[in-house]
Design a protein around this motif. Sequence first.
Motif, PDB file in Angstrom:
ATOM      1  N   GLU A 497       0.824  -1.212   0.000  1.00 21.95           N
ATOM      2  CA  GLU A 497       0.000   0.000   0.000  1.00 21.95           C
ATOM      3  C   GLU A 497       0.858   1.263   0.000  1.00 21.95           C
ATOM      4  O   GLU A 497       0.526   2.256  -0.650  1.00 21.95           O
ATOM      5  N   ALA A 498       1.988   1.196   0.689  1.00 19.88           N
ATOM      6  CA  ALA A 498       2.851   2.374   0.774  1.00 19.88           C
ATOM      7  C   ALA A 498       3.449   2.743  -0.577  1.00 19.88           C
ATOM      8  O   ALA A 498       3.890   3.874  -0.791  1.00 19.88           O
ATOM      9  N   MET A 499       3.470   1.789  -1.526  1.00 17.38           N
ATOM     10  CA  MET A 499       4.059   2.032  -2.840  1.00 17.38           C
ATOM     11  C   MET A 499       3.005   2.307  -3.911  1.00 17.38           C
ATOM     12  O   MET A 499       3.336   2.686  -5.037  1.00 17.38           O
ATOM     13  N   SER A 500       1.751   2.134  -3.573  1.00 15.89           N
ATOM     14  CA  SER A 500       0.691   2.133  -4.600  1.00 15.89           C
ATOM     15  C   SER A 500       0.523   3.471  -5.305  1.00 15.89           C
ATOM     16  O   SER A 500       0.071   3.505  -6.460  1.00 15.89           O
ATOM     17  N   ASN A 501       0.840   4.575  -4.667  1.00 14.10           N
ATOM     18  CA  ASN A 501       0.646   5.886  -5.290  1.00 14.10           C
ATOM     19  C   ASN A 501       1.915   6.447  -5.922  1.00 14.10           C
ATOM     20  O   ASN A 501       1.909   7.571  -6.435  1.00 14.10           O
ATOM     21  N   CYS A 803      15.548 -18.114 -13.224  1.00 16.51           N
ATOM     22  CA  CYS A 803      15.892 -17.463 -11.948  1.00 16.51           C
ATOM     23  C   CYS A 803      16.716 -16.202 -12.188  1.00 16.51           C
ATOM     24  O   CYS A 803      16.499 -15.170 -11.546  1.00 16.51           O
ATOM     25  N   SER A 804      17.667 -16.300 -13.093  1.00 17.92           N
ATOM     26  CA  SER A 804      18.501 -15.143 -13.403  1.00 17.92           C
ATOM     27  C   SER A 804      17.660 -13.996 -13.955  1.00 17.92           C
ATOM     28  O   SER A 804      17.824 -12.834 -13.556  1.00 17.92           O
ATOM     29  N   ALA A 805      16.742 -14.304 -14.866  1.00 15.22           N
ATOM     30  CA  ALA A 805      15.880 -13.273 -15.432  1.00 15.22           C
ATOM     31  C   ALA A 805      14.965 -12.674 -14.364  1.00 15.22           C
ATOM     32  O   ALA A 805      14.709 -11.460 -14.355  1.00 15.22           O
ATOM     33  N   TYR A 806      14.467 -13.517 -13.459  1.00  8.73           N
ATOM     34  CA  TYR A 806      13.597 -13.028 -12.377  1.00  8.73           C
ATOM     35  C   TYR A 806      14.339 -12.033 -11.488  1.00  8.73           C
ATOM     36  O   TYR A 806      13.804 -10.972 -11.132  1.00  8.73           O
ATOM     37  N   VAL A 807      15.564 -12.370 -11.121  1.00 12.46           N
ATOM     38  CA  VAL A 807      16.363 -11.454 -10.305  1.00 12.46           C
ATOM     39  C   VAL A 807      16.545 -10.127 -11.038  1.00 12.46           C
ATOM     40  O   VAL A 807      16.409  -9.050 -10.450  1.00 12.46           O
ATOM     41  N   ALA A 808      16.830 -10.187 -12.343  1.00 11.77           N
ATOM     42  CA  ALA A 808      17.045  -8.959 -13.113  1.00 11.77           C
ATOM     43  C   ALA A 808      15.801  -8.071 -13.120  1.00 11.77           C
ATOM     44  O   ALA A 808      15.888  -6.850 -12.941  1.00 11.77           O
ATOM     45  N   LEU A 809      14.633  -8.666 -13.314  1.00 15.11           N
ATOM     46  CA  LEU A 809      13.402  -7.888 -13.463  1.00 15.11           C
ATOM     47  C   LEU A 809      12.809  -7.424 -12.139  1.00 15.11           C
ATOM     48  O   LEU A 809      11.821  -6.678 -12.129  1.00 15.11           O
ATOM     49  N   THR A 810      13.394  -7.828 -11.024  1.00 20.55           N
ATOM     50  CA  THR A 810      12.849  -7.426  -9.717  1.00 20.55           C
ATOM     51  C   THR A 810      13.788  -6.487  -8.952  1.00 20.55           C
ATOM     52  O   THR A 810      13.622  -6.301  -7.756  1.00 20.55           O
ATOM     53  N   ARG A 811      14.749  -5.877  -9.654  1.00 22.20           N
ATOM     54  CA  ARG A 811      15.673  -4.945  -8.976  1.00 22.20           C
ATOM     55  C   ARG A 811      15.165  -3.506  -8.996  1.00 22.20           C
ATOM     56  O   ARG A 811      15.624  -2.673  -8.214  1.00 22.20           O
ATOM     57  N   ALA A 812      14.248  -3.180  -9.920  1.00 19.57           N
ATOM     58  CA  ALA A 812      13.841  -1.783 -10.118  1.00 19.57           C
ATOM     59  C   ALA A 812      12.863  -1.311  -9.054  1.00 19.57           C
ATOM     60  O   ALA A 812      11.910  -2.012  -8.711  1.00 19.57           O
ATOM     61  N   LYS A 813      13.077  -0.110  -8.557  1.00 19.78           N
ATOM     62  CA  LYS A 813      12.151   0.509  -7.606  1.00 19.78           C
ATOM     63  C   LYS A 813      11.066   1.307  -8.345  1.00 19.78           C
ATOM     64  O   LYS A 813       9.887   1.169  -8.061  1.00 19.78           O
ATOM     65  N   ARG A 814      11.501   2.152  -9.310  1.00 16.78           N
ATOM     66  CA  ARG A 814      10.539   3.031  -9.978  1.00 16.78           C
ATOM     67  C   ARG A 814      10.347   2.701 -11.456  1.00 16.78           C
ATOM     68  O   ARG A 814       9.229   2.711 -11.954  1.00 16.78           O
ATOM     69  N   ALA A 815      11.431   2.425 -12.173  1.00 13.68           N
ATOM     70  CA  ALA A 815      11.306   2.239 -13.621  1.00 13.68           C
ATOM     71  C   ALA A 815      12.150   1.067 -14.093  1.00 13.68           C
ATOM     72  O   ALA A 815      13.286   0.876 -13.641  1.00 13.68           O
ATOM     73  N   LEU A 816      11.582   0.313 -15.035  1.00 12.59           N
ATOM     74  CA  LEU A 816      12.253  -0.872 -15.571  1.00 12.59           C
ATOM     75  C   LEU A 816      12.181  -0.851 -17.093  1.00 12.59           C
ATOM     76  O   LEU A 816      11.096  -0.768 -17.671  1.00 12.59           O
ATOM     77  N   TYR A 817      13.352  -0.920 -17.726  1.00 15.88           N
ATOM     78  CA  TYR A 817      13.449  -0.980 -19.184  1.00 15.88           C
ATOM     79  C   TYR A 817      14.090  -2.321 -19.546  1.00 15.88           C
ATOM     80  O   TYR A 817      15.209  -2.612 -19.107  1.00 15.88           O
ATOM     81  N   VAL A 818      13.399  -3.113 -20.355  1.00 16.77           N
ATOM     82  CA  VAL A 818      13.922  -4.413 -20.771  1.00 16.77           C
ATOM     83  C   VAL A 818      14.057  -4.418 -22.286  1.00 16.77           C
ATOM     84  O   VAL A 818      13.093  -4.115 -22.999  1.00 16.77           O
ATOM     85  N   ILE A 819      15.256  -4.757 -22.760  1.00 13.95           N
ATOM     86  CA  ILE A 819      15.550  -4.691 -24.194  1.00 13.95           C
ATOM     87  C   ILE A 819      15.941  -6.075 -24.698  1.00 13.95           C
ATOM     88  O   ILE A 819      16.651  -6.826 -24.026  1.00 13.95           O
ATOM     89  N   SER A 820      15.480  -6.390 -25.909  1.00 18.91           N
ATOM     90  CA  SER A 820      15.816  -7.666 -26.542  1.00 18.91           C
ATOM     91  C   SER A 820      16.010  -7.426 -28.026  1.00 18.91           C
ATOM     92  O   SER A 820      15.531  -6.428 -28.574  1.00 18.91           O
ATOM     93  N   ASP A 821      16.731  -8.308 -28.688  1.00 19.35           N
ATOM     94  CA  ASP A 821      16.865  -8.229 -30.145  1.00 19.35           C
ATOM     95  C   ASP A 821      15.573  -8.680 -30.810  1.00 19.35           C
ATOM     96  O   ASP A 821      14.885  -9.581 -30.316  1.00 19.35           O
TER      97      ASP A 821
END
Length: 856
Positions: A497-501, A803-821
């Motif tokens: 809840e503290a992060m919802s806004n 597991c490696s991909a999960y760790v990568a995608l769960t590090r962001a606090k505010r913004a996450l950019y994921v790039i692929s070919d």
Amino acid sequence: MLVANAGSGKTFALTTRIIRLLLAGVSMDRIAALTFTRKSAGEFLDELLVRLAGAASNKKKLAALAMASDTPELSATDCCELLHHVISHFGRLGLSTIDSFFARIARQFPLESGLPEEFAIADRASLASARERALAMSFALTANGDQGITSMIEQCHQISRKRGEQNVFGMLLDQIDTLHQRYLKTPEGCTWGDSTAIWNKQAPPFQAAAEIGAAIDDFSQEVRLSNPDLSAEALANLESGLEAMRKLESGQAWSREIQKFVEQKLSSEPRNNHIRFTSKKADGWVELTPGLRSRRKILADTLFSDALHQILERAKGLYAFVEQYEGIYAKLVRSAGLISFADITTQLAERAAGVEQTDALDWRSQVAYRIDQNFDHWLLDEFQDTSRIQWVILRTFIEEVLMDDDAERSLFYVGDTKQAIYGWRGGDAELFREVFDYYENIKEGEALTNSWRSTEPVIKMVNSVFGSMDSIAETLKLPEATLARWETGWNKHEVAEAMSNNSGYATFFAVSENPEEDVSPQHGEVRRIIEEVDPLARGIECTVLLRQNKDAAELAAYLQSSGLAVALEGKSNPCTDNPFGSAVLAALRVVAHPSDSLSAGIARGLPCASAWGLDDLENFRKQTLQSIAECGYAKTLQTWIELAGLNKSSERKSFASSATVVNDVTSIPRTKKSHADESFLQSRSEVVLSVAEKFDTANTNGEGIDAFIASVESTEVQEAEATEAIRIMTIHQAKGLGFDMVIVSGLDKTPPIRAADELILGPDEKDPQWGMLLPRKGIAEADPVLRQQRERLNAESKTNELCSAYVALTRAKRALYVISDELAETSKATHFGRHLQLSLGEVWTQGDRKWFEKGQ
């Protein structure tokens, strides 16, 4: 047992547990809290102190702590007193890394643990030097033509051929280290390449094998009989492959032509029941009749049987070689009182194992019992990274807790099997559930699913990518074992809840080659994102995550060349990243090897060494050798530092006034040129000098210059975290961290997988009974036992990728950019880049793209 999603407050839960115990009157010296890294231990302590201090000074935080600790009557005074108690008695709290905990046991009870009474923890340089000497001695003691040395050379040849290794010696050291670790995990009484153990006393496969010449002729004749109208082109293709086989001698490695023929004509099952020798069906296809199928199997079995025999014999030879290496290594390191953390763990596990041996019984009765008396409450962090050998030791203490009928003692362990990315160093995530299932009195707490780290868009991406993989599992060829394990550990993520806004943003998109840019399209996109957000100017903490060190280094170099301030995370060698260190190493190589003209040229070309007298190499060598022999490396290098003008004194001393005993010995001429204003080189020279002092102290065996050079080259330090730069790191380095903004690149790069010629332990690593080299795919697929091993390793590889991909995608606090070919519409790729596109489409966006313009 507590399952905790990434960012859901694992450390909060652990510190709450400690506070509850302390408020209940438990003494600090009865609590053991173990983590995997010093950083985690530091964060653990910080969180404990911050929460107590906050509750003592803030009513809201006091109320929150009272609720979390189930102590409604908790007062600010109570928190003050508890904070004072923790600070005053911090040394009594059993908070440490697992390695440190095991080392403390070993120091308290060395003899009972099978260790020298006086031992020192060996540093990386000492271990590297010992490995090199042990390997050299192993080769020297092995007669030419011996099975062991022949197998080792062939193993290195096969590995270098597959990987294209350029550094042969480095690859050799890497191989012996890998094989040595496998040897230490192999139980006594087991060996490698034992067909009786591998096939459980049944006959090995490929019993239809015949004499190679006869098998080839029979197959050729049957092909011609099955289709007498084969074209000249088809017959030529047939004979080309068979002729290569005829030239094959027993024990010889297959050529590429043989490999291709076996894979396409002998081992694969054709969809239309025809073997193709040309593209034209009329005169280039041969129907796989029962007769041809029989001759085909005999030929395949003949080739596979010989290849399998080679593999088994090479495994036996490797075992013999590594067994000898272990004996030499033990004398050079352990008998000399140098012990690594891995050695300590291995020795303690041998004592703690449930075998009826006198020394093991003594250890359990004397050591484990006494340690057990110190701790009534055990807290284990990141339990999914615990190895089986570590659990053997911990179980000795914890079983006493679990068998306590009075329920006055406890075990509290936390983890997340989705973050199990340390399998390569022994971590076994399956232990997490196994321990829970084995002990009936362990209760599972309510899973922590609320993210206190990430904004809603980030969490939506995580749930979309990892939450429903059933629909894409078949397309990605995910093994059932991988899918089952993931579903067991998965809990849908929620936003606290503290992060919802809080404003946030998450996006995924694929990029394509830009002919106008001479750079990886993903690297170019990373630069464009950074330039758009401009995180440094806005005070936004930004990191870029990649799978491999090589890719991280390439990206860092590109961004630096683009004028961006970046910092490459990880360990570095401060002895070799500067002209002074390069001059020292080059000069010492000249001293040790007079014919090394390249090193002489390098040393002469570096200004730092201009005053060392390298113009007269013969005299320089003579004086340096005398100085090292009489005074040691540190004093010799101290003179070189002074001659280079890198001593920290504000005034340049004359030769006479700055002379020490080492100056009297060397008598090396000097010039007036000074570099005293080079503060960077000064600091680096101090590091080199420190390494020399340590080497002089530990060098009781009188090792030569090459050993000192190896010590300098293997020195590593962890770089301080960058505060005013874009941080670039691997996913492994990011584990446990969180950042305002994260850019993830390279998830579509296929991670390294276990390949043919790698030594594996089977039937599984929980209870290994044998070892063997993994055969090539065609051989493994033809036998149930070998096929099962390939499937096991494939499942492990796919799980590690997730597991490696999960760790990568769960590090962001505010913004996450994921790039692929970008992938072609007809792509059949099974890597994680395709996983992303199947889950999210080619473009996926949530949240406010201009999030960085909003205050948090």
